[in-house]
Design a protein around this motif. Structure first.
Motif, short mmCIF file in Angstrom:
data_model
loop_
_atom_site.label_atom_id
_atom_site.label_comp_id
_atom_site.label_asym_id
_atom_site.label_seq_id
_atom_site.Cartn_x
_atom_site.Cartn_y
_atom_site.Cartn_z
N ALA A 117 -0.29 3.70 -2.83
CA ALA A 117 -1.60 4.31 -2.61
C ALA A 117 -1.54 5.34 -1.49
N THR A 118 -0.70 5.09 -0.49
CA THR A 118 -0.59 5.99 0.66
C THR A 118 -0.03 7.35 0.25
N VAL A 119 0.94 7.37 -0.66
CA VAL A 119 1.57 8.65 -1.03
C VAL A 119 0.88 9.35 -2.20
N CYS A 120 -0.03 8.68 -2.88
CA CYS A 120 -0.63 9.28 -4.09
C CYS A 120 -1.49 10.49 -3.72
N ALA A 144 -5.36 10.02 -4.92
CA ALA A 144 -6.16 8.86 -4.47
C ALA A 144 -6.58 7.98 -5.64
N THR A 193 0.80 -1.24 0.00
CA THR A 193 0.00 0.00 0.00
C THR A 193 0.84 1.29 0.00
N ASN A 194 2.14 1.19 -0.11
CA ASN A 194 2.96 2.41 -0.11
C ASN A 194 2.55 3.37 -1.23
#
Ligand SMILES: Cc1ncc(C[n+]2csc(CCOP(=O)(O)OP(=O)(O)O)c2C)c(N)n1
Ligand code: SF4
Ligand code: SF4
Lengths: 253, 73
Positions: free
Chosen positions: B58-61, B64, B55-56
């Protein structure tokens, strides 16, 4: 293993929170504003306070924040978000009220409002995005612009003799009796995003405990204003912004 | 036990900023040569076998864009 065997509802581990609307964000590619919107939305979802949260958007690139988070909003005149949030919170103390402000909005034209709201200890949350520049208007110097930093109005770099010193407004705010929680965070990698989200959650929880104002600064990037591509901008921020604006809690009581 | 992951990219929302690519620890994703209707090179799984579903990305995008799935095998 075939991808289609993995992509099934029972294997879902991360998806966009429904508190974030489907509208495409108008921010430039890689802009920190998007990440911060997302983690505020996730906190609102996790605390189950969608119906009870009122945001106050500023003037600056995030003026349109109300297009993205599916909660109630008001939009304030430049720098005046803390005054508007004061009124909203005093009239509706059961609501979670937060301002979302850039460094031009909060640390320049709105300095009086933020200082006095924090000094009164209003039970609001302040999210302060410090990207060291005026993004919306084309990358002019902000109070937070670093010495030597090139902007549209400091083409040879900011000089103390001419432009004064960069303002560590968060350190000033930590001195005020009215604040209960003052912290500086960032959102350029997964660990920092998770930490910033925890800080925002704590700030929202504080606001219902009548402890005073919670102030969360996020040091962020403005790729367009800085004229540095997104990934390199994150690196530039780590190398140049963090030494002057060190991350961490300044006050927690 | 190993973790196998996969992502789904909402290609129309992606702005090709590359922040997710820089934060992927398994070198799974890259910007595609194709562009979306807004002219951005969107992200895709260039090496899908590498993904662990951490999930790295998705976490920094900031937009979203990424949905993440994970299985234990
Ligand atoms: C009263 C008033 N003065 C000046 C402006 C012009 N103005 C618009 S946005 C802005 C600064 C925004 O910078 P910042 O708060 O850092 O937000 P960013 O765009 O970087 O997110 C200024 C000076 C205005 N809209 N209203
Ligand atoms: S101008 Fe700067 S602050 Fe505004 S959206 Fe673009 S990158 Fe973000
Ligand atoms: S971080 Fe988001 S917007 Fe940027 S390239 Fe990756 S998926 Fe696209």
């Amino acid at each position: 293993m075939d991808i289609n065997e993995i992509i099934k509802p029972e294997n879902l581990v991360y998806k966009k929170t429904p508190i974030l609307k489907d509208n495409i964000l108008h921010y430039c590619p890689g802009c920190s504003h998007g990440v911060v919107h997302k983690i505020i939305a996730e906190v609102i979802e996790e605390m189950n306070i969608q119906e009870k949260t009122i945001g106050v958007s500023p003037v600056g690139c995030s003026v349109f924040a109300y297009n993205y988070l599916d909660i109630d909003w008001q939009q304030a005149a430049h720098g005046r978000a803390p005054a508007l949030a004061t009124a909203i919170k005093r009239l509706m103390p059961e609501k979670y009220v937060f301002t979302y402000q850039g460094d031009g909005d909060l640390a320049s034209i709105g300095t009086a409002e933020i200082m006095h709201a924090c000094n009164r200890g209003e039970n609001i949350v302040v999210i302060f995005i410090n990207n060291a520049i005026y993004g919306m208007t084309g990358g002019q110097m902000a109070p937070t612009t670093l010495l030597g930093q090139v902007t549209a109005t400091t083409p040879y770099g900011r000089k103390a003799e001419l432009n004064g010193y960069p303002l560590k407004i968060t350190e000033l705010i930590a001195q005020l009796e009215g604040t209960c929680y003052v912290t500086r965070q960032s959102v350029q990698n997964p660990a920092s995003v998770r930490k910033a989200k925890k800080a925002i959650r704590k700030a929202f929880e504080n606001s219902q405990m009548h402890k005073g104002t919670s102030f969360v600064e996020i040091v962020g990037t403005c790729n367009s204003g800085w004229k540095i591509p997104p990934v390199q901008a994150n690196k530039w921020m780590e190398e140049n912004m963090f030494p002057f604006y060190p991350l961490g809690d300044m006050k927690d009581r | 036990m190993a973790l196998k992951g996969a992502i789904v990219v909402d290609t129309e929302r992606c702005k090709g900023c590359g922040v997710c690519v820089a934060n992927c620890p398994t070198n799974t994703i890259a910007l595609a040569h194709e562009v979306n209707s807004r002219g951005y090179n969107f992200v895709h799984m260039a090496n899908p076998d590498n993904c662990t579903g951490c999930t790295n990305c998705a976490t920094v995008c900031p937009d979203a864009v990424i949905t993440v799935y994970r299985v234990k095998i």
